[in-house]
Design a protein around this motif. Structure first.
Motif, PDB file in Angstrom:
ATOM      1  N   ILE A  98       0.862  -1.182   0.000  1.00 52.18           N
ATOM      2  CA  ILE A  98       0.000   0.000   0.000  1.00 52.18           C
ATOM      3  C   ILE A  98       0.898   1.231   0.000  1.00 52.18           C
ATOM      4  O   ILE A  98       1.702   1.423   0.916  1.00 52.18           O
ATOM      5  CB  ILE A  98      -0.919   0.038   1.232  1.00 52.18           C
ATOM      6  N   SER A  99       0.786   2.057  -1.034  1.00 47.06           N
ATOM      7  CA  SER A  99       1.526   3.312  -1.089  1.00 47.06           C
ATOM      8  C   SER A  99       0.645   4.445  -0.591  1.00 47.06           C
ATOM      9  O   SER A  99      -0.528   4.526  -0.962  1.00 47.06           O
ATOM     10  CB  SER A  99       1.976   3.615  -2.521  1.00 47.06           C
ATOM     11  N   VAL A 100       1.232   5.318   0.213  1.00 49.40           N
ATOM     12  CA  VAL A 100       0.504   6.447   0.784  1.00 49.40           C
ATOM     13  C   VAL A 100       1.262   7.722   0.417  1.00 49.40           C
ATOM     14  O   VAL A 100       2.425   7.891   0.788  1.00 49.40           O
ATOM     15  CB  VAL A 100       0.385   6.314   2.317  1.00 49.40           C
ATOM     16  N   THR A 101       0.623   8.613  -0.334  1.00 49.21           N
ATOM     17  CA  THR A 101       1.309   9.769  -0.886  1.00 49.21           C
ATOM     18  C   THR A 101       0.343  10.919  -1.132  1.00 49.21           C
ATOM     19  O   THR A 101      -0.872  10.714  -1.216  1.00 49.21           O
ATOM     20  CB  THR A 101       2.019   9.381  -2.208  1.00 49.21           C
ATOM     21  N   ASN A 102       0.897  12.107  -1.291  1.00 48.31           N
ATOM     22  CA  ASN A 102       0.112  13.282  -1.666  1.00 48.31           C
ATOM     23  C   ASN A 102       0.059  13.465  -3.179  1.00 48.31           C
ATOM     24  O   ASN A 102      -0.656  14.325  -3.676  1.00 48.31           O
ATOM     25  CB  ASN A 102       0.720  14.538  -1.004  1.00 48.31           C
ATOM     26  N   SER A 103       0.827  12.630  -3.894  1.00 50.05           N
ATOM     27  CA  SER A 103       1.008  12.840  -5.329  1.00 50.05           C
ATOM     28  C   SER A 103       0.495  11.640  -6.139  1.00 50.05           C
ATOM     29  O   SER A 103       1.176  10.622  -6.262  1.00 50.05           O
ATOM     30  CB  SER A 103       2.494  13.079  -5.635  1.00 50.05           C
ATOM     31  N   GLU A 104      -0.693  11.794  -6.677  1.00 46.26           N
ATOM     32  CA  GLU A 104      -1.289  10.730  -7.485  1.00 46.26           C
ATOM     33  C   GLU A 104      -0.449  10.475  -8.740  1.00 46.26           C
ATOM     34  O   GLU A 104       0.009  11.405  -9.401  1.00 46.26           O
ATOM     35  CB  GLU A 104      -2.706  11.119  -7.886  1.00 46.26           C
ATOM     36  N   GLY A 105      -0.218   9.212  -9.051  1.00 49.45           N
ATOM     37  CA  GLY A 105       0.552   8.859 -10.231  1.00 49.45           C
ATOM     38  C   GLY A 105       2.053   9.003 -10.080  1.00 49.45           C
ATOM     39  O   GLY A 105       2.798   8.861 -11.053  1.00 49.45           O
ATOM     40  N   SER A 106       2.533   9.266  -8.870  1.00 42.37           N
ATOM     41  CA  SER A 106       3.966   9.415  -8.616  1.00 42.37           C
ATOM     42  C   SER A 106       4.653   8.047  -8.669  1.00 42.37           C
ATOM     43  O   SER A 106       3.992   6.997  -8.631  1.00 42.37           O
ATOM     44  CB  SER A 106       4.197  10.059  -7.254  1.00 42.37           C
ATOM     45  N   PRO A 107       5.985   8.012  -8.761  1.00 45.16           N
ATOM     46  CA  PRO A 107       6.707   6.736  -8.839  1.00 45.16           C
ATOM     47  C   PRO A 107       6.390   5.781  -7.684  1.00 45.16           C
ATOM     48  O   PRO A 107       6.440   4.563  -7.861  1.00 45.16           O
ATOM     49  CB  PRO A 107       8.175   7.172  -8.809  1.00 45.16           C
ATOM     50  N   LEU A 108       6.051   6.321  -6.513  1.00 45.80           N
ATOM     51  CA  LEU A 108       5.740   5.457  -5.372  1.00 45.80           C
ATOM     52  C   LEU A 108       4.543   4.558  -5.641  1.00 45.80           C
ATOM     53  O   LEU A 108       4.415   3.484  -5.055  1.00 45.80           O
ATOM     54  CB  LEU A 108       5.454   6.314  -4.131  1.00 45.80           C
ATOM     55  N   THR A 109       3.679   4.966  -6.536  1.00 47.83           N
ATOM     56  CA  THR A 109       2.435   4.230  -6.773  1.00 47.83           C
ATOM     57  C   THR A 109       2.583   3.112  -7.808  1.00 47.83           C
ATOM     58  O   THR A 109       1.704   2.269  -7.927  1.00 47.83           O
ATOM     59  CB  THR A 109       1.332   5.195  -7.249  1.00 47.83           C
ATOM     60  N   GLU A 110       3.677   3.107  -8.543  1.00 48.01           N
ATOM     61  CA  GLU A 110       3.779   2.235  -9.716  1.00 48.01           C
ATOM     62  C   GLU A 110       3.830   0.748  -9.374  1.00 48.01           C
ATOM     63  O   GLU A 110       3.237  -0.076 -10.069  1.00 48.01           O
ATOM     64  CB  GLU A 110       4.996   2.638 -10.550  1.00 48.01           C
TER      65      GLU A 110
END
Length: 323
Positions: A98-110
């Motif tokens: 599960i990635s948790v971020t403020n930036s949708e579509g960022s590298p963390l989500t891939e």
């Protein structure tokens, strides 16, 4: 986008026998994971819980990582290289990421199986949206895994915490200005707390003070203060103490009594002053302290930056060079 409850439900449908929950991040994002880790450590009877800085996770990967693992990785901007790599390491091992971020579509989500995108800039309460979402994930994991007796109380309190933070910060500026004037010339500030709020002390010291203000700031657990560090206590030595409302308050109060006894220069930011008990029962209040105290501390940091003529965005190395 799926809610934390739906994400956890989907994971348990695929793998009912979740054995461990691993929290992974860097810097302030790792600190924001700590309250959820603390919650599960104190309430789960069977789950194994860990928290790791991302490169430690990448280079010294836990052998228990696998299909019975949930790995929660946080990065505000979603571009922290070590955290991005952690999502790949966990995914490759078959874990539920599960990635948790403020930036949708960022590298963390891939490489993540699930993504939570949270706010940050909208208000003081939004500054703790990452912390809040990860805590909700932890609550849902516990509820699904073995049940949580205080689930309704906790969710009710969490539904009210944003309003409490945003109301609380309206009253903070005068005391924050006093703090800023009192500490603006200090080269070192010791920062203390306990319980679920320990990493609020850590993030305040490491990021608001050291990273953003270039002030040396050791972090101390209020309970550990008496086992070595209290020898540094002298008249006018600067301390900042976050005081919890809940089970570990005794640790904070004991430290405060000693600091006052020897005339240290101490400022307290106390959850009781902002009425945390008005929204949270004794059963869950401990886990709400970090969000409220983080929101209030942001005002203190802003006023300190003004008094020192040192913007919170000023850096020596970050964003300036490769490292």
């Amino acid at each position: 986008m799926l809610s934390p409850k739906k994400i956890v439900s989907d994971i348990f449908k695929e793998e009912p026998n979740i054995e461990n929950v691993m929290f992974v991040g860097c810097g302030a994002s790792m600190a924001d994971l700590y309250p959820a880790k603390y919650f599960l450590e104190k309430t789960a009877k069977k789950l194994r819980i860990s928290i790791s800085t991302a490169n430690e996770f990448n280079y010294d990967t836990p052998v228990s990582l696998g299909k019975t693992s949930i790995v929660i990785v946080a990065s505000l901007g979603g571009t922290t290289p070590e955290s991005v790599e952690a999502t790949k390491v966990a995914s490759k091992a078959g874990a539920h990421v599960i990635s948790v971020t403020n930036s949708e579509g960022s590298p963390l989500t891939e490489a993540a199986e699930f993504v939570i995108v949270h706010g940050f800039h909208e208000s003081y309460a939004a500054k703790v949206a990452k912390m809040k979402n990860v805590l909700i994930l932890a609550i849902e994991i516990l509820q699904k895994s073995e049940g949580y007796d205080h689930y309704d109380e906790m969710m009710d309190a969490l539904s009210k915490i944003d309003d409490l933070i945003n109301e609380s910060v309206k009253t903070v500026t005068p005391s924050a200005k006093v703090f800023a004037d009192k500490y603006k010339n200090d080269k070192l500030i010791y920062v203390l707390s306990s319980g679920a709020t320990l990493d609020v002390a850590y993030s305040t010291a490491s990021f608001l003070f050291m990273e953003m203000q270039w002030i040396a700031a050791p972090t101390l657990n209020s309970g550990e203060y008496f086992h070595g560090p209290f020898e540094m206590t002298e008249k006018d030595v600067p301390y900042l103490l976050f005081m919890n409302d809940g089970p570990t308050r005794h640790l904070d109060a004991r430290a405060l009594t000693f600091l006052q006894r020897f005339d240290a220069k101490v400022t307290t930011i106390d959850a009781k002053d902002y009425g945390l008990a008005s929204i949270a029962s004794d059963n869950v209040i401990d886990f709400l302290n970090p969000m409220l105290l983080t929101g209030v501390m942001r005002v203190y940091a802003e006023e300190l930056a003004i008094a020192r003529n040192h913007p919170l965005t000023k850096r020596r190395y970050m964003w300036k060079l490769e490292y």
